[in-house]
Design an enzyme around this catalytic site. Structure first.
Site, PDB file in Angstrom:
ATOM      1  N   GLN A  89       0.871  -1.223   0.089  1.00  0.00           N
ATOM      2  CA  GLN A  89      -0.186  -0.007  -0.170  1.00  0.00           C
ATOM      3  C   GLN A  89       0.753   1.252  -0.007  1.00  0.00           C
ATOM      4  O   GLN A  89       0.715   2.072  -0.581  1.00  0.00           O
ATOM      5  CB  GLN A  89      -1.061  -0.007   1.422  1.00  0.00           C
ATOM      6  CG  GLN A  89      -2.165   1.015   1.076  1.00  0.00           C
ATOM      7  CD  GLN A  89      -2.736   1.184   2.622  1.00  0.00           C
ATOM      8  OE1 GLN A  89      -2.351   1.023   3.761  1.00  0.00           O
ATOM      9  NE2 GLN A  89      -3.714   1.966   2.608  1.00  0.00           N
ATOM     10  N   ASP A 104      10.266  -6.788  -4.341  1.00  0.00           N
ATOM     11  CA  ASP A 104       9.213  -7.374  -3.546  1.00  0.00           C
ATOM     12  C   ASP A 104       9.229  -8.800  -3.546  1.00  0.00           C
ATOM     13  O   ASP A 104      10.041  -9.407  -4.799  1.00  0.00           O
ATOM     14  CB  ASP A 104       7.916  -6.709  -4.185  1.00  0.00           C
ATOM     15  CG  ASP A 104       6.704  -6.596  -3.024  1.00  0.00           C
ATOM     16  OD1 ASP A 104       6.142  -5.969  -2.449  1.00  0.00           O
ATOM     17  OD2 ASP A 104       6.448  -7.904  -2.658  1.00  0.00           O
ATOM     18  N   TYR A 139       1.795  -7.502  15.775  1.00  0.00           N
ATOM     19  CA  TYR A 139       2.148  -6.266  14.918  1.00  0.00           C
ATOM     20  C   TYR A 139       2.734  -5.192  15.742  1.00  0.00           C
ATOM     21  O   TYR A 139       3.848  -4.865  15.545  1.00  0.00           O
ATOM     22  CB  TYR A 139       0.928  -5.897  14.019  1.00  0.00           C
ATOM     23  CG  TYR A 139       1.347  -4.766  13.201  1.00  0.00           C
ATOM     24  CD1 TYR A 139       2.042  -4.963  12.069  1.00  0.00           C
ATOM     25  CD2 TYR A 139       0.623  -3.631  13.479  1.00  0.00           C
ATOM     26  CE1 TYR A 139       2.186  -3.879  11.334  1.00  0.00           C
ATOM     27  CE2 TYR A 139       0.866  -2.591  12.784  1.00  0.00           C
ATOM     28  CZ  TYR A 139       1.616  -2.737  11.577  1.00  0.00           C
ATOM     29  OH  TYR A 139       2.014  -1.505  10.717  1.00  0.00           O
TER      30      TYR A 139
HETATM   31  N1  SER Z   1      -2.759   0.352   9.605  1.00  0.00           N
HETATM   32  C1  SER Z   1      -2.199  -0.495  10.028  1.00  0.00           C
HETATM   33  C2  SER Z   1      -2.981  -1.614  10.505  1.00  0.00           C
HETATM   34  O1  SER Z   1      -4.189  -1.411  10.609  1.00  0.00           O
HETATM   35  C3  SER Z   1      -1.456   0.078  11.411  1.00  0.00           C
HETATM   36  O2  SER Z   1      -0.142   0.339  11.364  1.00  0.00           O
HETATM   37  O3  SER Z   1      -2.539  -2.728  10.820  1.00  0.00           O
END
Ligand code: SER
Length: 318
Positions: free
Chosen positions: A13, A35, A143
């Site tokens: 993105q 990539d 994450y």
């Molecule tokens: N936009 C990302 C996510 O939703 C946050 O860094 O994981």
């Protein structure tokens, strides 16, 4: 100096738009898009492309050796929602990918490295409103944990090896050029496409879930401005808070309805992404970025909706 810039995760993105912008600034051949998958047809002929898996250190080393980059943008990562489904894979990619890039950047004397962090570094213990640059950080997603650990590694490489590494805590990002993949804030892009196509959207977050967000042109400009800022002005080598705007799905739907009045939105009740969103800030204090490198977002919700709908409608007509 002629720059040579490697971009890992170039088809994602952020990467899709960043590569385009970097090529406008430095010329197509100065930017090596990398990539693990082939680029979209639309981007295939814009400039050099290399297959590169950031987990394969030897092939990554070959790319550094071949191109001797002056700058690296390392964007390859698994996002929050998909990370919760595949925690080990997310940790492995987000952490080891970064460590390989940092290590090779030192070995090949890369002048500057950019790596994106996220508002996901904050957690339930962080202040919810105007979350400051420095505060309790207790991310509850893999994450977020990988981004917080990554920030510490970036600062470590700056302090121990003098590597000029720079980073931003991106809010949720919205753009029309490339689809987001596997994030908690993806709804804010999907809703536009569905509004145009079907006039209805089933949102996986609750109507009142307010999260910090940003329009992609602001996000790209932030990365480029931070990379151009004089090193001596930068007071943080972990990652900078940057704020754009803050809104909920209901607020976004209301704004889109000014253009597409028939839009109906329903809200799922038990989606796993709700807990992720609930653990993140509502809004961000970016005073340190403003002070250090004059950061200022430009797009408000009205501008974003107009621009997104304009461009997505043009694409739909093609
Ligand atoms: N936009 C990302 C996510 O939703 C946050 O860094 O994981």
């Amino acid at each position: 100096m002629q720059e040579k810039i490697l971009v890992f995760g170039a088809n994602g993105q952020i990467g899709t738009e960043l590569v385009e912008q970097l090529r406008t600034i430095h010329g197509g051949s100065a930017i090596i898009a990398c990539d693990i998958k082939d680029p979209d047809f639309a981007h295939r002929h814009d400039g050099p492309f290399e297959h590169g898996d950031v987990l394969q250190e030897a092939s990554l080393q070959a790319l550094f050796k071949k191109h001797k980059p002056t700058q690296v943008f390392h964007l390859a990562a698994l996002l929050s929602a998909v990370g919760e489904q595949r925690p080990q894979v997310a940790w492995e990619l987000n952490m080891n990918g970064l460590l390989h890039v940092l290590e090779l950047a030192v070995e090949f004397k890369t002048a500057k490295v950019f790596w994106p962090s996220s508002i996901a570094v904050f957690g339930p213990g962080s202040p919810k409103h105007n979350t400051p640059q420095f505060c309790v950080m207790d991310p509850s997603t893999v994450y977020g944990i990988s981004k917080l650990a990554g920030e510490r590694w970036c600062e470590y490489y700056y302090l121990k090896h003098g590597l000029d590494v720079r980073s931003i805590r991106y809010p949720g990002l919205m753009g029309w050029k490339a689809e987001p993949g596997g994030g908690t804030t993806d709804y804010a892009v999907h809703i536009f496409r569905e509004a145009i196509k079907r006039r209805e959207y089933e949102c996986f977050l609750r109507a009142d879930t307010q999260i910090p967000m940003m329009y992609m042109p602001d996000a790209i400009r932030a990365s480029l401005e931070l990379m151009e800022a004089p090193a001596e002005k930068l007071t943080t080598r972990s990652a900078y808070n940057i704020a754009g705007l803050s809104f909920s799905p209901a607020m976004l739907a209301r704004e889109i309805r000014k253009h597409i009045p028939q839009l109906t939105v329903t809200y799922l009740k038990n989606d796993h992404r709700q807990a992720i969103a609930n653990s993140w800030p509502n809004s961000i204090d970016d005073s340190v970025a403003r002070e250090d490198w004059n950061w200022q977002a430009r797009f408000n919700l009205e501008d974003i909706c107009e621009d997104m709908l304009d461009n997505l409608r043009k694409i739909a007509l093609r």
